[in-house]
Design a protein around this motif. Structure first.
Motif, PDB file in Angstrom:
ATOM      1  N   ASP A 363     -11.359   3.066   1.537  1.00  0.00           N
ATOM      2  CA  ASP A 363     -10.021   3.551   1.318  1.00  0.00           C
ATOM      3  C   ASP A 363      -9.314   2.793   0.437  1.00  0.00           C
ATOM      4  O   ASP A 363      -9.080   1.481   0.352  1.00  0.00           O
ATOM      5  N   LYS A 365      -6.267   2.111  -0.209  1.00  0.00           N
ATOM      6  CA  LYS A 365      -5.097   1.209   0.567  1.00  0.00           C
ATOM      7  C   LYS A 365      -5.722  -0.035   1.254  1.00  0.00           C
ATOM      8  O   LYS A 365      -5.062  -1.069   0.928  1.00  0.00           O
ATOM      9  N   LYS A 368      -6.228  -2.181  -1.686  1.00  0.00           N
ATOM     10  CA  LYS A 368      -4.901  -2.990  -2.169  1.00  0.00           C
ATOM     11  C   LYS A 368      -4.351  -3.937  -1.468  1.00  0.00           C
ATOM     12  O   LYS A 368      -3.996  -4.981  -1.965  1.00  0.00           O
ATOM     13  N   ALA A 369      -4.573  -3.846  -0.277  1.00  0.00           N
ATOM     14  CA  ALA A 369      -4.120  -4.634   0.768  1.00  0.00           C
ATOM     15  C   ALA A 369      -4.754  -5.851   0.646  1.00  0.00           C
ATOM     16  O   ALA A 369      -4.310  -7.227   0.799  1.00  0.00           O
ATOM     17  N   LEU A 419       0.092  -1.878   4.392  1.00  0.00           N
ATOM     18  CA  LEU A 419      -1.066  -0.963   3.735  1.00  0.00           C
ATOM     19  C   LEU A 419      -2.216  -0.674   4.733  1.00  0.00           C
ATOM     20  O   LEU A 419      -2.583   0.323   4.861  1.00  0.00           O
ATOM     21  N   GLU A 422      -1.052   1.665   7.594  1.00  0.00           N
ATOM     22  CA  GLU A 422      -1.226   2.940   7.119  1.00  0.00           C
ATOM     23  C   GLU A 422      -2.556   3.568   7.082  1.00  0.00           C
ATOM     24  O   GLU A 422      -2.919   4.805   7.209  1.00  0.00           O
ATOM     25  N   ALA A 423      -3.401   2.565   6.791  1.00  0.00           N
ATOM     26  CA  ALA A 423      -5.041   2.993   6.775  1.00  0.00           C
ATOM     27  C   ALA A 423      -5.600   3.112   7.992  1.00  0.00           C
ATOM     28  O   ALA A 423      -6.793   3.490   7.812  1.00  0.00           O
ATOM     29  N   ASP A 545      -7.133  -0.705  -8.689  1.00  0.00           N
ATOM     30  CA  ASP A 545      -8.085   0.373  -7.849  1.00  0.00           C
ATOM     31  C   ASP A 545      -9.547  -0.151  -7.596  1.00  0.00           C
ATOM     32  O   ASP A 545      -9.913   0.308  -6.531  1.00  0.00           O
TER      33      ASP A 545
END
Length: 584
Positions: A363, A365, A368-369, A419, A422-423, A545
């Motif tokens: 994922d 996200k 990135k987190a 994040l 959200e994931a 990414d």
């Protein structure tokens, strides 16, 4: 005729067009000169720079630290610039002192090598193996400490007008150490093996544009490489550490048939203990005194069981070169009368591995987190003791010409938590971090564990002595890793082997269609200004990414006996000893 008149004309037109970008400020003179050397047009480029009354930007030398002064100043004053700034320090070989060189003697090194038994140079997995081979074999080209291409067994290289063919002129009058004359047959043999599916060399990932029959013999001292696409970095790929030139009659085991055109021959090999070389009397390259290299009579790579042993040998003058880290600095200080410390900026790094083929890092996200939770300056300060410069989760350091300048990002724990929520992980997550348990890997793993905790990543450290036997195999979900990468000769080499989808050493199992497309375009782009923009885009994609966490590019250190002359550390860990000598 190879190369054709058209090839030479088009190459000159490209060089002159690139020089216009220098005059307009889109390229630096150093970027231009290095690019021109790749095109085989270094002489023309130097003439163009000279015609405008310019000279190349000077190449920085390694920082020579007089170790008696290290304790008198904060550590941050030892480096070329404050660690928060970009530092470009590429070592160059010191000039020969008045009075010339001294021949003879034996140099003992415990630096960047391995005494591990291996069979085939095409299958080695580290630059340490390659440094064992470099003393016996030559490559077609060399890359100096300044990262510039230099002729070796190849004397000239010219791309075709369409960039699909590279004509290589070979050095005449060279012999292998078992008596066979060097010819184009040996080049064809070497690269056919490297590109063969049966051999299964990682060179295929670097040179993924070549088929096994891509190398064509024109005559005894000319070959043509036929590429499936244009390849702007092609001559650099000839220096890939698998590509030592072997004779066409090689029997298949390096230590049973250590045959090469290099400056030394193996005199004694004791696995796990030492490798002793002796000089060749008929090496093709000449020293500054007009006689054949090497200067040394003997070279020995010698292993020591522990730090106490090598420090004792260094102090007694029995050992001449040894890598060290900041924790060892107090001991090096005590040896100041006979030892100097050489510290230089590299593009090498320890990194976190976020596997993108399974939960949770499949994922974006979550990736990135994790990146947002990292406290990079703490890593530089505590783990590297300020001997490093900040990186933004991508492998291309400022030492590369055409390297990007990324804006970076601030640590943002709250955004990282958001994040994660959200994931689907509002309460954070538990992870296992497995790694090879030496000091460098342990330091970065402890740093990731501590940094990530604030955002809700609960990491359990799991040292694994067999890590590098399983690093590319499938892992369980919620497992991450750590690695240690040496700088490659070009960004393209790095990207193709470790970041391209299905690259042989893509340990992150990361795939990004836009990145792959840009990489293919960049590899084929012969215009350096356009490539610079493409590198910027690719590095930004990896930073945003990718499954890699790179907090810093480190500075490396070597303790050198003051007798050692002509030695300059290589940013890509490609160490040659032919021009090294011992001052009496």
């Amino acid at each position: 005729m190879f190369p054709s008149e058209k090839d030479l004309r088009v190459r000159e037109e490209r060089v002159r067009a690139a020089f216009e970008d220098v005059k307009n400020g889109r390229l630096s003179r150093r970027e231009f000169l290095r690019w021109a050397s790749v095109m085989g047009a270094g002489t023309l480029a130097a003439a163009l720079v000279s015609s405008c009354g310019g000279t190349p930007e000077p190449t920085a030398t390694p920082k020579i630290v007089e170790v008696t002064k290290v304790v008198e100043k904060p550590v941050t004053q030892v480096v070329e610039k404050p660690v928060t700034q970009i530092v470009q320090v590429t070592p160059t070989i010191p000039p020969t002192p008045v009075g010339g060189v001294t021949r003879g003697g034996k140099l003992v090194s415990n630096y960047n090598y391995t005494t591990e038994r291996f069979t085939d140079p095409a299958l080695i997995t580290t630059t340490f193996h390659a440094n064992v081979i470099r003393q016996v074999c030559d490559w077609l080209v060399k890359i100096g400490p300044d990262m510039k291409l230099k002729p070796a067994l190849a004397t000239e290289w010219t791309p075709s007008a369409d960039g699909l063919k590279w004509t290589i002129k070979l050095r005449k009058g060279v012999k292998f150490n078992h008596g066979k004359p060097f010819t184009a047959d040996d080049v064809v043999f070497t690269f056919k093996r490297l590109l063969s599916t049966e051999t299964a060399s990682a060179f295929k990932s670097v040179a993924n544009y070549l088929k096994p029959d891509a190398v064509q013999k024109v005559d005894d001292f000319t070959v043509v490489f036929n590429c499936e696409r244009a390849v702007a970095d092609f001559p650099y790929h000839l220096h890939d550490y698998h590509a030592a030139i072997l004779p066409a009659d090689w029997t298949g085991d390096f230590y049973k048939s250590p045959w090469g055109t290099g400056p030394f021959v193996i005199e004694d090999y004791r696995p796990g203990e030492r490798i002793t070389y002796k000089r060749r009397d008929d090496y093709w390259d000449m020293g500054v005194d007009g006689k054949p290299l090497p200067y040394l009579d003997q070279l020995e790579f010698r292993s020591y069981p522990d730090q106490t042993s090598w420090l004792d040998a260094l102090g007694k003058g029995e050992l001449h070169l040894n890598a060290f880290d900041v924790s060892t600095m107090p001991f090096i200080i005590k040896l100041d009368a006979t030892v100097r410390a050489v510290i230089w900026q590299t593009g090498n790094f320890w990194n976190g591995v976020l596997r993108c083929d399974s939960k949770p890092f499949n994922d974006p996200k979550v990736r990135k987190a994790f990146k947002l939770a990292m406290d990079r300056q703490t890593y530089i300060t505590n783990a590297l003791m300020n001997y490093g410069i900040v990186a933004w989760d991508q492998p291309i350091s400022p030492l590369y010409e055409l390297a990007p300048t990324l804006a970076g990002f601030k640590r943002d724990v709250e955004q990282a938590k958001k994040l994660l929520a959200e994931a689907g992980y509002p309460n954070g997550m538990d992870l296992k971090l497995q790694f090879f348990n030496d000091t460098g890997h342990t330091n970065i793993c402890q740093w990731m564990q501590n940094s990530a905790a604030a955002a809700g990543f609960r990491i359990t450290l799991a040292p694994l002595p067999t890590y590098y036997q399983t690093w590319l195999k499938p892992w369980d979900p919620f497992v991450m890793g750590a690695d240690n990468w040496a700088m490659r000769a070009t960004p393209s080499e790095f990207f193709n082997i470790a970041y391209r989808s299905n690259g042989d050493w893509n340990e992150y199992h990361w795939s990004n269609e836009q990145f792959d497309k840009l990489l293919a375009q960049s590899d084929a782009e012969l215009d350096p200004t356009k490539r610079k923009a493409q590198y910027q885009q690719m590095c930004q994609i990896v930073s945003d990414d990718g499954g890699v966490v790179v907090p810093a590019y480190r500075q490396d250190m070597v303790a050198a006996n003051r007798m050692v002359q002509g030695f300059a550390p290589s940013p890509i860990v490609a160490d040659y000893y032919a021009a090294v000598w011992l001052k009496k």
